[in-house]
Motif scaffolding. Structure first.
Motif, PDB file in Angstrom:
ATOM      1  N   GLY A 311       0.788  -1.224   0.000  1.00  0.00           N
ATOM      2  CA  GLY A 311       0.000   0.000   0.000  1.00  0.00           C
ATOM      3  C   GLY A 311       0.818   1.270   0.000  1.00  0.00           C
ATOM      4  N   ARG A 312       0.283   2.298  -0.670  1.00  0.00           N
ATOM      5  CA  ARG A 312       0.775   3.676  -0.617  1.00  0.00           C
ATOM      6  C   ARG A 312      -0.412   4.528  -0.212  1.00  0.00           C
ATOM      7  NH1 ARG A 312       4.368   0.966  -1.476  1.00  0.00           N
ATOM      8  NH2 ARG A 312       5.895   0.834  -3.160  1.00  0.00           N
ATOM      9  N   CYS A 313      -0.158   5.650   0.432  1.00  0.00           N
ATOM     10  CA  CYS A 313      -1.321   6.437   0.827  1.00  0.00           C
ATOM     11  C   CYS A 313      -1.035   7.920   0.966  1.00  0.00           C
ATOM     12  CB  CYS A 313      -1.931   5.909   2.125  1.00  0.00           C
ATOM     13  SG  CYS A 313      -0.924   6.093   3.596  1.00  0.00           S
ATOM     14  N   ALA A 314      -2.105   8.673   0.778  1.00  0.00           N
ATOM     15  CA  ALA A 314      -2.175  10.076   1.164  1.00  0.00           C
ATOM     16  C   ALA A 314      -3.018  10.087   2.426  1.00  0.00           C
ATOM     17  CB  ALA A 314      -2.851  10.895   0.070  1.00  0.00           C
ATOM     18  N   ARG A 315      -2.541  10.774   3.458  1.00  0.00           N
ATOM     19  CA  ARG A 315      -3.319  10.766   4.694  1.00  0.00           C
ATOM     20  C   ARG A 315      -3.261  12.131   5.366  1.00  0.00           C
ATOM     21  NH1 ARG A 315       0.096   7.284   9.257  1.00  0.00           N
ATOM     22  NH2 ARG A 315       1.929   8.631   9.304  1.00  0.00           N
ATOM     23  N   GLY A 316      -4.323  12.449   6.086  1.00  0.00           N
ATOM     24  CA  GLY A 316      -4.394  13.715   6.785  1.00  0.00           C
ATOM     25  C   GLY A 316      -5.049  13.562   8.136  1.00  0.00           C
ATOM     26  N   ASN A 317      -4.684  14.436   9.041  1.00  0.00           N
ATOM     27  CA  ASN A 317      -5.286  14.474  10.364  1.00  0.00           C
ATOM     28  C   ASN A 317      -5.192  13.113  11.059  1.00  0.00           C
ATOM     29  OD1 ASN A 317      -8.322  15.022  12.026  1.00  0.00           O
ATOM     30  ND2 ASN A 317      -6.590  16.396  12.206  1.00  0.00           N
ATOM     31  N   GLY A 318      -3.972  12.555  11.028  1.00  0.00           N
ATOM     32  CA  GLY A 318      -3.746  11.279  11.691  1.00  0.00           C
ATOM     33  C   GLY A 318      -4.373  10.087  11.002  1.00  0.00           C
ATOM     34  N   GLY A 319      -4.816  10.262   9.768  1.00  0.00           N
ATOM     35  CA  GLY A 319      -5.425   9.161   9.022  1.00  0.00           C
ATOM     36  C   GLY A 319      -6.934   9.244   8.943  1.00  0.00           C
ATOM     37  N   SER A 320      -7.539  10.237   9.616  1.00  0.00           N
ATOM     38  CA  SER A 320      -8.996  10.368   9.516  1.00  0.00           C
ATOM     39  C   SER A 320      -9.417  10.767   8.108  1.00  0.00           C
ATOM     40  CB  SER A 320      -9.515  11.381  10.536  1.00  0.00           C
ATOM     41  OG  SER A 320      -8.964  12.664  10.317  1.00  0.00           O
ATOM     42  N   HIS A 321      -8.465  11.235   7.314  1.00  0.00           N
ATOM     43  CA  HIS A 321      -8.663  11.422   5.868  1.00  0.00           C
ATOM     44  C   HIS A 321      -7.611  10.570   5.191  1.00  0.00           C
ATOM     45  CE1 HIS A 321     -11.479  14.666   6.544  1.00  0.00           C
ATOM     46  NE2 HIS A 321     -10.632  15.117   7.455  1.00  0.00           N
ATOM     47  N   LEU A 322      -8.055   9.614   4.394  1.00  0.00           N
ATOM     48  CA  LEU A 322      -7.121   8.629   3.854  1.00  0.00           C
ATOM     49  C   LEU A 322      -7.464   8.266   2.417  1.00  0.00           C
ATOM     50  CD1 LEU A 322      -4.767   6.622   4.641  1.00  0.00           C
ATOM     51  CD2 LEU A 322      -6.568   4.921   4.954  1.00  0.00           C
ATOM     52  N   LEU A 323      -6.425   8.234   1.590  1.00  0.00           N
ATOM     53  CA  LEU A 323      -6.516   7.679   0.245  1.00  0.00           C
ATOM     54  C   LEU A 323      -5.491   6.558   0.182  1.00  0.00           C
ATOM     55  CD1 LEU A 323      -7.516   7.633  -2.682  1.00  0.00           C
ATOM     56  CD2 LEU A 323      -5.798   9.380  -3.208  1.00  0.00           C
ATOM     57  N   TRP A 324      -5.959   5.331   0.122  1.00  0.00           N
ATOM     58  CA  TRP A 324      -5.107   4.140   0.149  1.00  0.00           C
ATOM     59  C   TRP A 324      -5.110   3.496  -1.219  1.00  0.00           C
ATOM     60  CZ3 TRP A 324      -1.758   1.600   3.300  1.00  0.00           C
ATOM     61  CH2 TRP A 324      -1.551   0.240   3.091  1.00  0.00           C
ATOM     62  N   ILE A 325      -3.930   3.158  -1.720  1.00  0.00           N
ATOM     63  CA  ILE A 325      -3.761   2.558  -3.036  1.00  0.00           C
ATOM     64  C   ILE A 325      -2.953   1.280  -2.888  1.00  0.00           C
ATOM     65  CG2 ILE A 325      -2.799   2.883  -5.351  1.00  0.00           C
ATOM     66  CD1 ILE A 325      -3.024   5.963  -4.769  1.00  0.00           C
ATOM     67  N   ASP A 326      -3.523   0.163  -3.296  1.00  0.00           N
ATOM     68  CA  ASP A 326      -2.857  -1.136  -3.189  1.00  0.00           C
ATOM     69  C   ASP A 326      -2.793  -1.756  -4.577  1.00  0.00           C
ATOM     70  OD1 ASP A 326      -1.975  -3.694  -2.696  1.00  0.00           O
ATOM     71  OD2 ASP A 326      -3.354  -4.092  -1.045  1.00  0.00           O
ATOM     72  N   ARG A 327      -1.617  -1.688  -5.190  1.00  0.00           N
ATOM     73  CA  ARG A 327      -1.463  -2.208  -6.551  1.00  0.00           C
ATOM     74  C   ARG A 327      -1.591  -3.725  -6.608  1.00  0.00           C
ATOM     75  NH1 ARG A 327       3.936   0.921  -8.454  1.00  0.00           N
ATOM     76  NH2 ARG A 327       4.581   0.241  -6.388  1.00  0.00           N
ATOM     77  N   ALA A 328      -1.220  -4.402  -5.529  1.00  0.00           N
ATOM     78  CA  ALA A 328      -1.305  -5.864  -5.528  1.00  0.00           C
ATOM     79  C   ALA A 328      -2.743  -6.349  -5.614  1.00  0.00           C
ATOM     80  CB  ALA A 328      -0.639  -6.420  -4.270  1.00  0.00           C
ATOM     81  N   ARG A 329      -3.680  -5.543  -5.140  1.00  0.00           N
ATOM     82  CA  ARG A 329      -5.094  -5.920  -5.142  1.00  0.00           C
ATOM     83  C   ARG A 329      -5.928  -5.115  -6.138  1.00  0.00           C
ATOM     84  NH1 ARG A 329      -3.029  -6.878  -0.277  1.00  0.00           N
ATOM     85  NH2 ARG A 329      -3.791  -8.673   0.922  1.00  0.00           N
ATOM     86  N   ASP A 330      -5.294  -4.203  -6.893  1.00  0.00           N
ATOM     87  CA  ASP A 330      -6.019  -3.295  -7.784  1.00  0.00           C
ATOM     88  C   ASP A 330      -7.130  -2.604  -6.993  1.00  0.00           C
ATOM     89  OD1 ASP A 330      -6.799  -1.916 -10.029  1.00  0.00           O
ATOM     90  OD2 ASP A 330      -6.765  -3.668 -11.329  1.00  0.00           O
ATOM     91  N   LEU A 331      -6.734  -2.011  -5.864  1.00  0.00           N
ATOM     92  CA  LEU A 331      -7.673  -1.541  -4.855  1.00  0.00           C
ATOM     93  C   LEU A 331      -7.395  -0.092  -4.475  1.00  0.00           C
ATOM     94  CD1 LEU A 331      -9.849  -2.560  -2.665  1.00  0.00           C
ATOM     95  CD2 LEU A 331      -7.857  -2.893  -1.180  1.00  0.00           C
ATOM     96  N   VAL A 332      -8.458   0.674  -4.317  1.00  0.00           N
ATOM     97  CA  VAL A 332      -8.373   2.050  -3.814  1.00  0.00           C
ATOM     98  C   VAL A 332      -9.405   2.209  -2.710  1.00  0.00           C
ATOM     99  CG1 VAL A 332      -8.715   4.502  -4.345  1.00  0.00           C
ATOM    100  CG2 VAL A 332      -7.566   3.025  -6.003  1.00  0.00           C
ATOM    101  N   ILE A 333      -8.993   2.788  -1.594  1.00  0.00           N
ATOM    102  CA  ILE A 333      -9.908   3.098  -0.498  1.00  0.00           C
ATOM    103  C   ILE A 333      -9.816   4.586  -0.209  1.00  0.00           C
ATOM    104  CG2 ILE A 333     -10.531   2.657   1.903  1.00  0.00           C
ATOM    105  CD1 ILE A 333      -9.056  -0.028   1.681  1.00  0.00           C
TER     106      ILE A 333
END
Length: 361
Positions: A311-333
């Motif tokens: 996973g790679r991510c953009a995160r803010g405010n301790g993670g309460s705002h999160l953009l998670w990218i997982d290339r192994a799963r073709d997944l975005v949260i």
């Protein structure tokens, strides 16, 4: 549910290898973990800034509306909670979007990562001996070690700067890392001077419109953060929200940005941002191995220990705002105003079987 964000592009069955019931449970659980107090953003922010002398908010605020988010698999919305179309302040997730805008300048040949900023940008912050040694890479991976004041906020008041212990006052650029909002605001100022346009204009025309984002997002600076360009006062945005401002965006549009990065900067038949820039963003900083060019990297599981290393991510405010990218799963949260996001990442990742081995550098 089921919406293909990338138009008619088919990237495979989004439900292959997915435990649909487990995914639904994860989304429901996150909807029940809202961050408290965000409905009064002024009070919430006041509690976030530790230095009493610099708690004054100088940018606009947006009251929070509660937990919301989406999960994308192969570009398709497979789960959601709350209102994914509700705009929210992105806090430090803004920094990662700022890095994408830098990628536009990079792709246009206007920015070379290891070139001193002062060669193309005439700003007093880069005129002194220390400033002349700061490169664009130093700004983007937060190793500039610049000391000063910008828009009325000195670098020293950002308490985050002292938590790692690698930075040194006046130390050489590139030899110490600190997560510092004032220095990120300097990055936004330098990019505005380089591109000679407001960064929201660049983001809109070069990234958000090509990926089909809604027109509802906005990007704000402070009341006094402007730069004179050819006699015009051009607004300079902030890279976070310690003192207000920053990117305001909904979960679905943030997920679009994540999907663009997951696809190596490609959207449909258009290369919106170069794959080389995406690779640069996700290359570990020598001083801080779990940080790239304003993106967090979970390769060694030091960002979110229970989440996948892919996973790679953009995160803010301790993670309460999160953009998670997982290339192994073709997944975005994309998650907004939700607490305990590590549980969200763990539960969703457990419900989605990886397509490929986790990539490690």
């Amino acid at each position: 549910m089921g919406e293909h964000l990338e138009g008619g592009v088919e990237l495979g069955d989004p439900w292959a290898g997915v435990d649909a019931a487990g995914l639904a449970r994860a989304a429901r659980a996150q909807s029940e973990r809202p961050v408290p107090g965000v409905e009064d953003m002024a009070s919430y922010l006041a509690a976030q800034v530790s230095d009493d002398s610099h708690r004054d908010v100088v940018g606009p605020l947006l009251d929070g509306q509660g937990a919301g988010g989406v999960v994308l698999r192969r570009g398709v919305v497979v789960a959601s909670w709350g209102d994914p179309a509700q705009e929210e302040m992105a806090f430090s997730a803004t920094k990662s979007v700022l890095s994408l805008v830098a990628g536009v300048a990079f792709d246009d040949g206007r920015l070379r990562l290891d070139e001193p900023v002062c060669r193309l940008v005439d700003l007093p912050q880069f005129a002194g001996g220390h400033g002349r040694g700061i490169t664009w890479r130093h700004l983007l991976d937060q190793t500039s070690q610049w000391e000063g004041e910008l828009w009325g906020k000195p670098t020293a008041v950002d308490a985050q700067s002292t938590r790692e212990g690698t930075e040194s006052a006046g130390g050489p650029p590139g030899e110490g890392w600190a997560y510092n909002d004032v220095r990120v605001n300097l990055t936004a100022l330098a990019l505005t001077a380089l591109l000679r346009r407001s960064l929201p204009e660049v983001l809109r025309s070069r990234i958000m419109e090509p990926i089909g984002a809604s027109p509802s997002w906005s990007w704000h600076g402070y009341s006094e953060s402007v730069l004179d360009i050819d006699g015009h006062a051009v607004p300079v945005v902030s890279g976070g929200a310690h003192w207000g401002g920053g990117l305001w965006i909904n979960a679905l549009d943030l997920a679009r940005i994540g999907h663009l990065c997951l696809r190596g900067g490609r959207w449909g038949d258009r290369q919106v941002v170069s794959r080389r820039w995406i690779d640069e963003m996700w290359t570990p900083c020598p001083v801080k191995r779990n940080y790239g060019l304003s993106w967090w990297l979970n390769d060694d599981r030091t960002v979110w220990p229970e989440a996948p290393a892919s996973g790679r991510c953009a995160r803010g405010n301790g993670g309460s705002h999160l953009l998670w990218i997982d290339r192994a799963r073709d997944l975005v949260i994309s998650s907004r105003w939700g607490s305990d996001v590590e549980s969200l990442l763990t539960e969703v990742s457990r419900a989605v079987k990886p397509d490929q081995p986790a990539e490690r550098r």
